[in-house]
Motif scaffolding. Structure first.
Motif, short mmCIF file in Angstrom:
data_model
loop_
_atom_site.label_atom_id
_atom_site.label_comp_id
_atom_site.label_asym_id
_atom_site.label_seq_id
_atom_site.Cartn_x
_atom_site.Cartn_y
_atom_site.Cartn_z
N TYR A 26 0.82 -1.19 0.00
CA TYR A 26 0.00 0.00 0.00
C TYR A 26 0.86 1.25 0.00
CZ TYR A 26 -3.10 3.62 1.84
OH TYR A 26 -3.78 4.77 2.03
N LYS A 27 0.51 2.20 -0.83
CA LYS A 27 1.17 3.51 -0.83
C LYS A 27 0.07 4.56 -0.71
CE LYS A 27 5.23 2.13 -3.25
NZ LYS A 27 6.37 2.52 -3.97
N GLN A 28 0.22 5.38 0.29
CA GLN A 28 -0.81 6.39 0.52
C GLN A 28 -0.78 7.48 -0.55
OE1 GLN A 28 -0.15 8.05 4.34
NE2 GLN A 28 1.77 9.04 3.81
N LYS A 29 -1.92 8.09 -0.76
CA LYS A 29 -2.11 9.24 -1.66
C LYS A 29 -1.84 8.93 -3.13
CE LYS A 29 -0.76 12.44 1.96
NZ LYS A 29 0.20 13.43 2.40
N SER A 30 -1.66 7.68 -3.49
CA SER A 30 -1.38 7.38 -4.89
C SER A 30 -2.30 6.29 -5.45
CB SER A 30 0.08 6.96 -5.06
OG SER A 30 0.32 5.79 -4.34
N ARG A 31 -3.30 5.91 -4.69
CA ARG A 31 -4.27 4.90 -5.11
C ARG A 31 -3.60 3.57 -5.47
NH1 ARG A 31 -8.47 8.34 -8.87
NH2 ARG A 31 -9.02 9.82 -7.27
N PHE B 33 -2.78 -0.13 -4.17
CA PHE B 33 -3.12 -1.15 -3.18
C PHE B 33 -3.09 -2.50 -3.86
CE2 PHE B 33 -6.13 -3.89 -0.98
CZ PHE B 33 -5.74 -3.73 0.33
#
Length: 129
Positions: free
Chosen positions: A104-109, A111
């Motif tokens: 998961y990487k936040q703010k980059s959609r 998942f």
């Protein structure tokens, strides 16, 4: 004035691999299979990595990569003991419980979610020669 701080104890319980029980005559061996080493004795049941090939439950397996044999006289391999064999009976073919892997990487959609079940063989050691 003296202050005392009570330290909270946090115990983490981990599962340990079952130890090899040395047989009545004190003979055990160390074998290499699946990129791992196992200390085995006669009558012991253990889980090992799946071995390539066409195997089914009830088959007899022979491990010829014996690194050490301990008994009346100790034989240490360089890297393996020549002529030593460990025979086992394949009792069960199974798969371990599912392990979930999440990337998961936040703010980059971004998942990704994957599951994995590792296959294994459950074998019973019959003899050490």
């Amino acid at each position: 004035m003296v202050r005392t701080m009570a330290k909270e104890s946090t115990e983490v319980k981990t599962k340990k691999a079952p130890k090899a029980k040395v047989s009545k005559d004190g003979i055990f061996a160390v074998i290499a299979t699946g990129g791992k080493q196992y200390k085995v004795s006669e009558g012991q049941v253990l889980k090992i990595e799946k071995i390539l090939g066409d195997h089914k439950e009830g088959d007899s397996l022979t491990f010829d990569q014996v690194l050490l044999v301990e008994g009346a006289d100790t034989q240490i391999g360089t890297p393996t003991v020549s002529g030593a064999k460990v025979t086992a009976k394949l009792e069960k073919i199974g798969r371990a419980p599912k392990v979930t892997v999440i990337k998961y990487k936040q703010k980059s959609r971004y998942f990704k979610k994957n599951g994995h079940r590792q296959p294994y063989f459950e074998v019973k050691i019959e003899s050490i020669k």
